[in-house]
Design a protein around this motif. Sequence first.
Motif, PDB file in Angstrom:
ATOM      1  N   ALA A  74     -16.267   2.961  -7.194  1.00 14.01           N
ATOM      2  CA  ALA A  74     -16.123   2.237  -8.459  1.00 14.01           C
ATOM      3  C   ALA A  74     -14.735   1.620  -8.578  1.00 14.01           C
ATOM      4  N   LEU A  75     -13.718   2.350  -8.118  1.00 18.00           N
ATOM      5  CA  LEU A  75     -12.358   1.813  -8.158  1.00 18.00           C
ATOM      6  C   LEU A  75     -12.231   0.592  -7.246  1.00 18.00           C
ATOM      7  N   ALA A  76     -12.835   0.666  -6.061  1.00 17.55           N
ATOM      8  CA  ALA A  76     -12.777  -0.464  -5.130  1.00 17.55           C
ATOM      9  C   ALA A  76     -13.504  -1.685  -5.699  1.00 17.55           C
ATOM     10  N   VAL A  77     -14.657  -1.475  -6.322  1.00 18.82           N
ATOM     11  CA  VAL A  77     -15.407  -2.577  -6.926  1.00 18.82           C
ATOM     12  C   VAL A  77     -14.595  -3.209  -8.055  1.00 18.82           C
ATOM     13  N   ALA A  78     -13.942  -2.362  -8.857  1.00 18.94           N
ATOM     14  CA  ALA A  78     -13.103  -2.892  -9.940  1.00 18.94           C
ATOM     15  C   ALA A  78     -11.967  -3.735  -9.378  1.00 18.94           C
ATOM     16  N   ALA A  79     -11.405  -3.313  -8.245  1.00 22.14           N
ATOM     17  CA  ALA A  79     -10.316  -4.085  -7.630  1.00 22.14           C
ATOM     18  C   ALA A  79     -10.809  -5.439  -7.146  1.00 22.14           C
ATOM     19  N   LEU A  80     -12.037  -5.489  -6.599  1.00 24.05           N
ATOM     20  CA  LEU A  80     -12.589  -6.758  -6.120  1.00 24.05           C
ATOM     21  C   LEU A  80     -12.896  -7.718  -7.259  1.00 24.05           C
ATOM     22  N   ALA A  81     -13.101  -7.173  -8.458  1.00 24.44           N
ATOM     23  CA  ALA A  81     -13.461  -8.005  -9.604  1.00 24.44           C
ATOM     24  C   ALA A  81     -12.252  -8.560 -10.335  1.00 24.44           C
ATOM     25  N   VAL A  82     -11.051  -8.194  -9.904  1.00 22.74           N
ATOM     26  CA  VAL A  82      -9.830  -8.597 -10.591  1.00 22.74           C
ATOM     27  C   VAL A  82      -9.021  -9.520  -9.676  1.00 22.74           C
ATOM     28  N   PRO A  83      -8.448 -10.589 -10.218  1.00 17.76           N
ATOM     29  CA  PRO A  83      -7.592 -11.438  -9.381  1.00 17.76           C
ATOM     30  C   PRO A  83      -6.451 -10.631  -8.752  1.00 17.76           C
ATOM     31  N   ASP A  84      -6.293 -10.781  -7.452  1.00 23.24           N
ATOM     32  CA  ASP A  84      -5.278 -10.034  -6.692  1.00 23.24           C
ATOM     33  C   ASP A  84      -5.496  -8.526  -6.784  1.00 23.24           C
ATOM     34  N   GLY A  85      -6.720  -8.138  -7.134  1.00 23.90           N
ATOM     35  CA  GLY A  85      -7.019  -6.710  -7.286  1.00 23.90           C
ATOM     36  C   GLY A  85      -6.829  -5.910  -6.014  1.00 23.90           C
ATOM     37  N   PRO A  86      -7.320  -6.387  -4.855  1.00 17.91           N
ATOM     38  CA  PRO A  86      -7.114  -5.613  -3.618  1.00 17.91           C
ATOM     39  C   PRO A  86      -5.638  -5.359  -3.324  1.00 17.91           C
ATOM     40  N   ALA A  87      -4.783  -6.368  -3.527  1.00 13.90           N
ATOM     41  CA  ALA A  87      -3.349  -6.179  -3.290  1.00 13.90           C
ATOM     42  C   ALA A  87      -2.769  -5.164  -4.270  1.00 13.90           C
ATOM     43  N   LEU A  88      -3.223  -5.221  -5.521  1.00 17.86           N
ATOM     44  CA  LEU A  88      -2.748  -4.253  -6.523  1.00 17.86           C
ATOM     45  C   LEU A  88      -3.173  -2.841  -6.151  1.00 17.86           C
ATOM     46  N   LEU A  89      -4.421  -2.708  -5.649  1.00 15.10           N
ATOM     47  CA  LEU A  89      -4.923  -1.394  -5.262  1.00 15.10           C
ATOM     48  C   LEU A  89      -4.138  -0.850  -4.071  1.00 15.10           C
ATOM     49  N   LEU A  90      -3.874  -1.686  -3.081  1.00 17.04           N
ATOM     50  CA  LEU A  90      -3.089  -1.237  -1.930  1.00 17.04           C
ATOM     51  C   LEU A  90      -1.679  -0.842  -2.352  1.00 17.04           C
ATOM     52  N   GLY A  91      -1.102  -1.587  -3.285  1.00  8.37           N
ATOM     53  CA  GLY A  91       0.216  -1.225  -3.787  1.00  8.37           C
ATOM     54  C   GLY A  91       0.214   0.110  -4.493  1.00  8.37           C
ATOM     55  N   ALA A  92      -0.852   0.374  -5.264  1.00  4.69           N
ATOM     56  CA  ALA A  92      -0.970   1.662  -5.953  1.00  4.69           C
ATOM     57  C   ALA A  92      -1.110   2.802  -4.950  1.00  4.69           C
ATOM     58  N   LEU A  93      -1.868   2.560  -3.869  1.00  5.87           N
ATOM     59  CA  LEU A  93      -2.025   3.580  -2.831  1.00  5.87           C
ATOM     60  C   LEU A  93      -0.678   3.901  -2.190  1.00  5.87           C
ATOM     61  N   SER A  94       0.053   2.866  -1.799  1.00  5.93           N
ATOM     62  CA  SER A  94       1.332   3.073  -1.128  1.00  5.93           C
ATOM     63  C   SER A  94       2.324   3.788  -2.042  1.00  5.93           C
ATOM     64  N   GLU A  95       2.386   3.362  -3.299  1.00  4.81           N
ATOM     65  CA  GLU A  95       3.324   3.990  -4.232  1.00  4.81           C
ATOM     66  C   GLU A  95       2.949   5.440  -4.503  1.00  4.81           C
TER      67      GLU A  95
END
Length: 413
Positions: free
Chosen positions: A41-62
Motif C-alpha cells: 500500500a505504501l508503494a502504491v501510494a508513492a506511485l500515485a504521487v508526483p516524485d513519490g518514488p524518489a520521496l519514498l527512497l529518500g525516506a528509506l535512506s534517512e
Amino acid sequence: MTTLIAATTRTLTSGLRPAGGGRAGLPPLTGPIRRALALLALAVAALAVPDGPALLLGALSEAYLAVAVFVAGTLVLLALAERGLGTDLGSLLRRHARWQVPIAALLGAFPGCGGAIVALTQYTRGHLSLGGVVATLTATMGDAMFLLLAQAPEVALLVLGISMVVGVLSGWAVDAIHGPGFLRPTAPAGVSGAACGAACDRTDPEAAPSPVAARIERLWILLLGPGVALGILLAFQVDPDAWLAPVLGVAPVHWIGVIGAAGALVLWVLRGRGMEAGAGGEEPARGGVDLAPIVATTSFVTAWVVFAFAAYELAMAGLGLDLGALFQAAAPWVPLIAVLVGLIPGCGPQIVVTTLYLSGIAPLSAQLGNAIANDGDALFPAIAVAPKAAAVATVYSALPALIVGYGAYAVWG
C-alpha cells in the motif's frame, strides 16, 4: 541487555494478527501477509504521487542512516554493558525499598521498552510497588526515544530528564497515597521469569526462523558496521555523497541507506517482532551478545519510522497539506491529542508523534505530553497479568502528562 530485548520481543504482536481464519475458501491473512500488504500500500501510494518514488527512497535512506544504525548500535552497547554488570534486580529492589521508585524510573528511561518490561516483571513477582510501576510507565518513551536520540539528542536529554523527575515524583505520590502494598501481587520472591506466562509470550507464530530470513539477517548485520560509520558522519553534517556522487555518477551513501532499510523491512515482514534471543538457532556473537533480538527490534523500529517519514512526505506532496497550519489552528488541543495517543499501548503511534515533532509540525508541548503518557510495549504484559493495576497506573501517568504538556504549552506554545 539481551534479556531485556528478548523480553521486549516477546511482548509485542509484530503485526495485525488474524482474528480467527479467513473467509470460507480463502486463506487467513497471516502476520507476514498483512505486513507485506502494508508495504504494498505504501508503494502504491508513492506511485500515485508526483516524485513519490524518489520521496519514498529518500525516506528509506534517512530511516536507516539517521535512526536504524543508531538503534542497533545502542542496543549492542547496552547488551555488552548488561553482560558486564549483571545483577539480581529483585534482590536489589528488596534491599533498597526506599529507592524502588527511582530505580523503576531509571529502568523506564532506557531507550526502548526492555527496561520498562523488566520493571513490570518485578512488579508481577511482588518486588515493586504500584508507585514503581507508575514511575516506570511515566519515565518510559519506548522505541520513540531512539528516533529522538538520533535526530535531536539535546531534546531527547531534556525529555528524558523531565520524564524521570515527573516519574519519580508521581511514583512517590502514589505510594504515599495508597501505601507501598497497594495492588502489589503476592507472588513469592523465587518465582521465575515464567511468572509472566502467557502474558509475556506474545511471540508471533509466523516468526519461526527460515533460511531466507537468516541469510538476509547475516547480510544486514555485515552492512551495519559501515552503516554506523556513515550515520555518524551524517550526524556531524559530513555528507560523503557530496563529493562521491560527482565522481561515481551515483550517490553510494544514499543507496546504502536504501538497501539497509529495505533489508530491515524484509526482516520485519518475515519475522515481525517475534524473534527471541537465540531463536535463530545460532551461537551468540563474539562477546556473548545475541544479535537476533537486536535485529528484530531494529527492524520493527525501522518499519515504523519508514511509514512515518514516507507518509508525511507523500501527504505533503500528494495532498498539498500544510500540517503546520492545521496544528497551529488546533494548537490548544494538540497536547491533549498527543497525551491521548500516548495512552495507546505499543510504540508505533508514539513514533508517529515524535516524527511530527521532529518535522516541526507538533510543538514541544505535544512531544513532552506524549512522552510522559506513553507506556510503550510495557503495557502489554501489565494488562495481561494485572489489568486493574495497569489501568490505575495508566491513569496516574496520564495526569502528570497533561500537567506537563499544558505547562510546556503555556511557556513555549
